[in-house]
Design an enzyme around this catalytic site. Sequence first.
Site, short mmCIF file in Angstrom:
data_model
loop_
_atom_site.label_atom_id
_atom_site.label_comp_id
_atom_site.label_asym_id
_atom_site.label_seq_id
_atom_site.Cartn_x
_atom_site.Cartn_y
_atom_site.Cartn_z
N TRP A 45 0.82 -1.21 0.00
CA TRP A 45 0.00 0.00 0.00
C TRP A 45 0.84 1.25 0.00
O TRP A 45 0.39 2.29 -0.46
CB TRP A 45 -1.07 -0.04 1.08
CG TRP A 45 -0.75 0.25 2.52
CD1 TRP A 45 0.31 -0.19 3.25
CD2 TRP A 45 -1.57 1.02 3.40
NE1 TRP A 45 0.20 0.26 4.55
CE2 TRP A 45 -0.96 0.99 4.67
CE3 TRP A 45 -2.78 1.70 3.27
CZ2 TRP A 45 -1.49 1.64 5.79
CZ3 TRP A 45 -3.31 2.34 4.38
CH2 TRP A 45 -2.66 2.32 5.62
N TYR A 93 16.25 -6.21 7.47
CA TYR A 93 14.83 -6.24 7.83
C TYR A 93 14.44 -7.65 8.25
O TYR A 93 14.87 -8.63 7.64
CB TYR A 93 13.96 -5.80 6.64
CG TYR A 93 12.49 -5.78 6.97
CD1 TYR A 93 11.92 -4.69 7.63
CD2 TYR A 93 11.66 -6.85 6.64
CE1 TYR A 93 10.57 -4.68 7.96
CE2 TYR A 93 10.30 -6.84 6.97
CZ TYR A 93 9.77 -5.76 7.62
OH TYR A 93 8.44 -5.75 7.94
N ASP A 187 -0.12 -1.76 12.11
CA ASP A 187 0.40 -2.98 12.74
C ASP A 187 0.10 -3.15 14.23
O ASP A 187 -0.45 -4.16 14.65
CB ASP A 187 1.92 -3.04 12.55
CG ASP A 187 2.33 -3.03 11.09
OD1 ASP A 187 1.47 -2.77 10.23
OD2 ASP A 187 3.51 -3.27 10.81
N ARG A 221 8.02 1.31 18.95
CA ARG A 221 7.72 0.14 18.12
C ARG A 221 6.92 -0.89 18.92
O ARG A 221 6.80 -0.79 20.15
CB ARG A 221 9.04 -0.49 17.63
CG ARG A 221 9.93 0.45 16.82
CD ARG A 221 9.34 0.76 15.48
NE ARG A 221 9.25 -0.44 14.65
CZ ARG A 221 8.75 -0.48 13.42
NH1 ARG A 221 8.27 0.61 12.89
NH2 ARG A 221 8.71 -1.61 12.75
N GLU A 425 7.88 9.37 9.00
CA GLU A 425 6.87 8.32 8.89
C GLU A 425 5.60 8.72 9.63
O GLU A 425 4.49 8.54 9.13
CB GLU A 425 7.44 7.02 9.47
CG GLU A 425 6.60 5.79 9.23
CD GLU A 425 7.28 4.54 9.77
OE1 GLU A 425 6.72 3.45 9.56
OE2 GLU A 425 8.37 4.64 10.38
#
Length: 458
Positions: A45, A93, A187, A221, A425
């Site tokens: 996305w 990652y 998330d 996070r 972000e």
Amino acid sequence: MEREERSEDPNLSGMARRAAEVLKGNDMGGWTRAAPTLYPHQWSWDSGFIAIGLAHLDTARAARELTLLFRRQWRTGKVPHIVFNPLAPPESYFPGPEHWISAGVFPDAPPAPPYTSALCQPPIHAVGALRIWEVAKGRGKDEKTALAFLREIYPKMLRWHRYLLTDRDPEESGLVTIYHPWESGTDNSPRWDEALEAVEIGVMASFRRRDLAHVDDPSERPTDKDYARYIWLVEMIKRARCDEREIYKNHPFRVKDVLMSAILVLANEALLEIAGLVDAPDEERERISAWISRGRSGLESRWDDEFGLCLDYDVRWRKPLRVRTVAGLAPLISGGIPESRRSRLLDTLDSGYFGGASGLRRLSLPPSTSPSERRFHSRSYWRGPVWPVINWLIWKSLLREGEETRAAEVRREAIAQIGAGGFAEYFEPFTGEPLGSDDQSWTAAVALDWVASLRDAS
């Protein structure tokens, strides 16, 4: 990592130039990584939004962003949430391609490389594809290129939407089922806490996270406990070889996602317009129209009058997930709502639960989770920070609803936020501090679209 605080820059040309530099810096030769360090791969996305920004720079390059993504479409029609960059270092990652081993584990995955994940994300792509055409037509340049792209991508997007409306919604509720919080794009939102806490983790291999090295504070996070559940859900999907019927029946995390469902309605509206441009058969246009109606009805079934929001639904435990987040504004994004519902949603958006919350750095830019929620965290990913891409969705929705003044205010504040903090972000809602990854591609992309809209209006 220390960030340089920028003064608010009213110079729109300068912002557009810097946004273009971000996208150019993240260009990997036909596709765009989400960010330089934390996100070195192509996210689904993200690319939909990135195409919107690239449309203002280069029609052919914007089209290629989506064309390359859809080349990794699965036989089922699913568009994977990550297409892995084969040149990215393995330590960059987690979980990386070696964790998925897509073609060797999942029969419907495309031949590798590049490998893909087995998840998907909100289907914003048709909105991006239509925007490429709109921009090209508006400037009277590259219209043939844009139309050729639409003819190529339309049948693939039709298969993608059909997958979401069949495999992910076999009961035809109009609501998309997700199997992992990562599929929502939000998330670690408190939306998923209750459903995620019910997931029992079995025996699995140890792992080492990579994301914490890219933020100043680990609290920004997801927690280690949540991350363990994320990886366990991936393991369950791998063990099922991504058999849609088995997963839909037995997977430990199955939730009807109202935001993803609303974005699908928005994307179906765009797809219907694309179908007209490419002279698609009447029966396909009728099917897309029926999908739009079904999606809006499904969202209406999840309305909660006490909250003034639409709520996600836990399929496994058969109950709504009662949390105030921006996802609850879903009917505003899907559109086609009666005046009474629209008025209530706007009241909720403006209320102290969201855009009118006390102490916000920028009124009218809603925190991702309401500060009234017990698990609100102003610096933690989707638990509180303000996201430019969500602001873009709200802005577009307000425009469609004829709320030009409100839409202009959202755009003005969003541009000021980026002018002060850069292409972050996400942002801390009370201080405006930029958080997460720097030089985020989709932040640059929506900034370009906002700047272009201001120029078009002048």
